[in-house]
Scaffold this motif. Structure first.
Motif, mmCIF file in Angstrom:
data_model
loop_
_atom_site.group_PDB
_atom_site.id
_atom_site.type_symbol
_atom_site.label_atom_id
_atom_site.label_comp_id
_atom_site.label_asym_id
_atom_site.label_seq_id
_atom_site.Cartn_x
_atom_site.Cartn_y
_atom_site.Cartn_z
ATOM 1 N N ALA A 1 6.741 24.478 37.389
ATOM 2 C CA ALA A 1 5.897 24.993 36.085
ATOM 3 C C ALA A 1 6.654 25.970 35.276
ATOM 4 C CB ALA A 1 4.705 25.814 36.494
ATOM 5 N N PHE A 2 7.520 26.845 35.873
ATOM 6 C CA PHE A 2 8.203 27.582 35.001
ATOM 7 C C PHE A 2 9.208 26.964 33.990
ATOM 8 C CE2 PHE A 2 11.434 30.825 33.902
ATOM 9 C CZ PHE A 2 10.696 31.933 33.493
ATOM 10 N N VAL A 3 10.013 26.008 34.711
ATOM 11 C CA VAL A 3 11.095 25.111 33.780
ATOM 12 C C VAL A 3 10.397 24.189 32.781
ATOM 13 C CG1 VAL A 3 12.713 23.328 34.216
ATOM 14 C CG2 VAL A 3 12.812 25.338 35.750
ATOM 15 N N VAL A 4 9.434 23.645 33.138
ATOM 16 C CA VAL A 4 8.448 22.625 32.366
ATOM 17 C C VAL A 4 7.824 23.505 31.122
ATOM 18 C CG1 VAL A 4 6.538 20.853 32.259
ATOM 19 C CG2 VAL A 4 8.152 20.976 34.082
ATOM 20 N N GLY A 5 7.407 24.551 31.437
ATOM 21 C CA GLY A 5 6.783 25.470 30.336
ATOM 22 C C GLY A 5 7.957 25.856 29.412
ATOM 23 N N TRP A 6 8.924 26.344 29.856
ATOM 24 C CA TRP A 6 9.993 26.748 28.894
ATOM 25 C C TRP A 6 10.577 25.358 28.144
ATOM 26 C CZ3 TRP A 6 10.749 30.794 26.390
ATOM 27 C CH2 TRP A 6 10.155 31.941 26.949
ATOM 28 N N ALA A 7 10.784 24.356 28.780
ATOM 29 C CA ALA A 7 11.361 22.924 28.181
ATOM 30 C C ALA A 7 10.410 22.673 26.986
ATOM 31 C CB ALA A 7 11.494 21.895 29.452
ATOM 32 N N LEU A 8 8.903 22.911 27.136
ATOM 33 C CA LEU A 8 7.874 22.550 26.103
ATOM 34 C C LEU A 8 8.125 23.426 25.027
ATOM 35 C CD1 LEU A 8 4.950 21.674 28.167
ATOM 36 C CD2 LEU A 8 5.977 20.211 26.677
ATOM 37 N N GLN A 9 8.583 24.724 25.220
ATOM 38 C CA GLN A 9 8.670 25.733 24.273
ATOM 39 C C GLN A 9 9.636 25.496 23.443
ATOM 40 O OE1 GLN A 9 5.647 26.927 25.001
ATOM 41 N NE2 GLN A 9 6.188 28.919 24.358
ATOM 42 N N PHE A 10 10.844 25.057 24.068
ATOM 43 C CA PHE A 10 12.032 24.789 23.323
ATOM 44 C C PHE A 10 12.085 23.455 22.591
ATOM 45 C CE2 PHE A 10 14.024 28.045 26.157
ATOM 46 C CZ PHE A 10 14.337 28.865 25.361
ATOM 47 N N VAL A 11 11.263 22.515 23.070
ATOM 48 C CA VAL A 11 10.841 21.511 22.357
ATOM 49 C C VAL A 11 10.233 21.621 21.018
ATOM 50 C CG1 VAL A 11 9.445 19.233 22.305
ATOM 51 C CG2 VAL A 11 11.054 19.652 24.068
ATOM 52 N N GLY A 12 8.945 22.434 21.401
ATOM 53 C CA GLY A 12 8.092 22.882 20.112
ATOM 54 C C GLY A 12 9.109 23.519 18.950
ATOM 55 N N HIS A 13 10.113 24.513 19.359
ATOM 56 C CA HIS A 13 10.924 25.322 18.375
ATOM 57 C C HIS A 13 11.835 24.278 17.719
ATOM 58 C CE1 HIS A 13 9.128 29.101 18.291
ATOM 59 N NE2 HIS A 13 8.835 29.090 19.443
ATOM 60 N N TRP A 14 12.164 22.916 18.259
ATOM 61 C CA TRP A 14 12.996 22.264 17.810
ATOM 62 C C TRP A 14 12.325 21.744 16.564
ATOM 63 C CZ3 TRP A 14 12.283 16.895 17.036
ATOM 64 C CH2 TRP A 14 13.368 16.142 16.365
ATOM 65 N N TYR A 15 10.968 21.473 16.721
ATOM 66 C CA TYR A 15 10.144 20.850 15.753
ATOM 67 C C TYR A 15 10.042 21.861 14.667
ATOM 68 C CZ TYR A 15 8.348 16.809 18.033
ATOM 69 O OH TYR A 15 8.104 15.464 18.644
ATOM 70 N N GLU A 16 10.014 23.068 15.001
ATOM 71 C CA GLU A 16 9.981 24.226 14.049
ATOM 72 C C GLU A 16 11.181 24.602 13.313
ATOM 73 O OE1 GLU A 16 7.436 27.408 12.337
ATOM 74 O OE2 GLU A 16 6.858 26.303 14.134
ATOM 75 N N GLY A 17 12.165 24.104 13.954
ATOM 76 C CA GLY A 17 13.479 24.465 13.335
ATOM 77 C C GLY A 17 13.921 25.955 13.304
ATOM 78 N N ARG A 18 13.515 26.642 14.296
ATOM 79 C CA ARG A 18 13.432 28.231 14.321
ATOM 80 C C ARG A 18 13.532 28.638 15.672
ATOM 81 N NH1 ARG A 18 10.513 32.991 10.949
ATOM 82 N NH2 ARG A 18 12.012 34.463 11.554
ATOM 83 N N LYS A 19 14.299 29.718 16.159
ATOM 84 C CA LYS A 19 14.266 30.229 17.406
ATOM 85 C C LYS A 19 13.050 30.836 17.832
ATOM 86 C CE LYS A 19 16.254 34.324 15.582
ATOM 87 N NZ LYS A 19 17.428 35.352 15.409
ATOM 88 N N PRO A 20 12.781 30.924 19.157
ATOM 89 C CA PRO A 20 11.611 31.443 19.921
ATOM 90 C C PRO A 20 11.521 32.806 19.389
ATOM 91 C CG PRO A 20 12.699 30.192 21.440
ATOM 92 C CD PRO A 20 13.622 30.220 20.349
ATOM 93 N N ALA A 21 10.427 33.394 19.093
ATOM 94 C CA ALA A 21 9.980 34.974 18.653
ATOM 95 C C ALA A 21 10.575 35.851 19.613
ATOM 96 C CB ALA A 21 8.467 35.075 18.649
ATOM 97 N N PHE A 22 10.563 35.536 20.771
ATOM 98 C CA PHE A 22 10.986 36.562 21.811
ATOM 99 C C PHE A 22 12.451 36.969 21.658
ATOM 100 C CE2 PHE A 22 12.054 32.797 24.303
ATOM 101 C CZ PHE A 22 13.350 33.388 25.012
#
Length: 174
Positions: free
Chosen positions: A106-127
């Motif tokens: 769950a941890f790895v899949v959750g973070w993978a989804l975060q990074f996919v989303g930020h690829w769409y965003e074109g910006r690094k994660p806020a944290f």
């Protein structure tokens, strides 16, 4: 001690692409669930209460959310995280291998989804710029859910006034 509006505005500035927000609706709850699973051991008795590191963390974050100046949002995110903790505590009854598999997957899949989303965003994660973003993520997703239900129009208006509305970033011409 930034208030909920300031925290939400800052976090929203990293999350304007709707595809990124959508991935966060799945990824952030998975990460919270995973943390709940991984911190559900060991357990110990305090009076008649069974406590785990996950419940202690939930209690501390609940105090933090409720002191950000927006009681409804703080209560809603605390409730959502509490439900995820309850679900997470169902996993440890299984074997140690199952407990670790559930938590780590769950941890790895959750973070993978975060990074996919930020690829769409074109910006690094806020944290990356502010570790408090790790706490604001669940508040942001809860807020977005509540906005979809019609709650919090003044907060949503303030976010959009400061960082603009959500959109779909043109990936062909970033």
């Amino acid at each position: 001690m930034r208030n909920a509006t300031e925290l939400m505005v800052q976090y929203a500035s990293y999350h304007r692409d709707r595809r990124n927000i959508t991935t966060h609706f799945v990824g952030i709850p998975l990460i919270v669930f995973a943390i709940g699973v991984l911190l559900s051991r060991p357990s110990f008795q305090v009076g008649g209460l069974v406590l785990t590191p996950a419940w202690i963390l939930w209690g501390a974050t609940t105090v933090w959310y409720l002191t950000r100046g927006n009681l409804v949002l703080g209560a809603a995110v605390s409730l959502a995280n509490g439900v995820l903790m309850l679900l997470a505590h169902q996993v440890p009854a299984a074997t140690t291998a199952a407990w670790l598999t559930w938590g780590l997957t769950a941890f790895v899949v959750g973070w993978a989804l975060q990074f996919v989303g930020h690829w769409y965003e074109g910006r690094k994660p806020a944290f990356v710029d502010d570790l408090v973003g790790l706490l604001v993520g669940p508040m942001f997703v809860t807020g977005e859910f509540l906005f979809g239900l019609g709650w919090g129009k003044p907060l949503l208006d303030e976010i959009e006034r400061r960082v603009g509305p959500t959109m779909l970033r043109d990936l062909a011409h970033p």
